[in-house]
Write a protein that holds these residues in place. Structure first.
Motif, short mmCIF file in Angstrom:
data_model
loop_
_atom_site.label_atom_id
_atom_site.label_comp_id
_atom_site.label_asym_id
_atom_site.label_seq_id
_atom_site.Cartn_x
_atom_site.Cartn_y
_atom_site.Cartn_z
N GLU A 160 -32.96 53.22 105.52
CA GLU A 160 -33.45 52.29 104.81
C GLU A 160 -34.68 53.05 103.36
O GLU A 160 -34.29 52.57 102.06
CB GLU A 160 -34.19 50.92 105.34
N ARG A 161 -35.09 53.60 104.49
CA ARG A 161 -36.28 54.77 103.40
C ARG A 161 -35.72 55.22 102.41
O ARG A 161 -35.88 55.85 101.50
CB ARG A 161 -37.20 55.49 104.93
N ASN A 162 -34.52 56.04 102.95
CA ASN A 162 -34.14 57.20 101.82
C ASN A 162 -33.50 56.64 101.25
O ASN A 162 -32.96 57.05 100.02
CB ASN A 162 -32.79 58.01 103.18
N LYS A 163 -33.00 55.04 101.69
CA LYS A 163 -31.96 54.43 100.21
C LYS A 163 -33.41 54.28 99.20
O LYS A 163 -32.10 54.50 97.92
CB LYS A 163 -31.35 53.12 100.97
N ILE A 164 -34.10 53.98 99.62
CA ILE A 164 -34.99 53.40 98.52
C ILE A 164 -35.77 55.03 97.57
O ILE A 164 -35.59 54.86 96.39
CB ILE A 164 -36.02 53.17 99.19
N VAL A 165 -35.67 56.17 98.52
CA VAL A 165 -35.96 57.53 97.95
C VAL A 165 -34.48 57.64 96.91
O VAL A 165 -35.22 57.85 95.43
CB VAL A 165 -35.93 58.14 98.70
N ARG A 166 -34.10 57.54 97.03
CA ARG A 166 -32.69 58.66 96.27
C ARG A 166 -32.51 56.92 94.96
O ARG A 166 -32.03 57.53 94.08
CB ARG A 166 -31.45 58.24 97.22
#
Length: 75
Positions: A12-18
């Motif tokens: 979820e965190r990586n999704k937000i960053v991308r």
């Protein structure tokens, strides 16, 4: 804590960053003039470097994206 238990939060965190990165890159490409494009590029550069540092994206991929964006601004 096992690796599988960490995955959903990290995903979820990586999704937000991308997502933030994609939006920043779009703002650079859609900038109306060179000055605003350079300002947006500086903001995007910070996000890209942070993504490379945290290994959300591979450092070489980040370098390639930054290179292509700067090339697009200067032409």
């Amino acid at each position: 804590m096992q690796k599988n238990e960490c995955r959903p939060a990290a995903k979820e965190r990586n999704k937000i960053v991308r997502s933030k990165l994609r939006n920043a890159i779009k703002r650079v490409r859609l900038a109306e003039d060179t000055v605003s494009a350079e300002l947006e590029f500086k903001k995007a550069q910070i996000l890209l470097d942070r993504a490379a540092t945290n290994r959300t994206l591979h450092p070489n991929a980040v370098a390639r994206i930054k290179s292509r964006l700067s090339k697009a601004i200067n032409t």
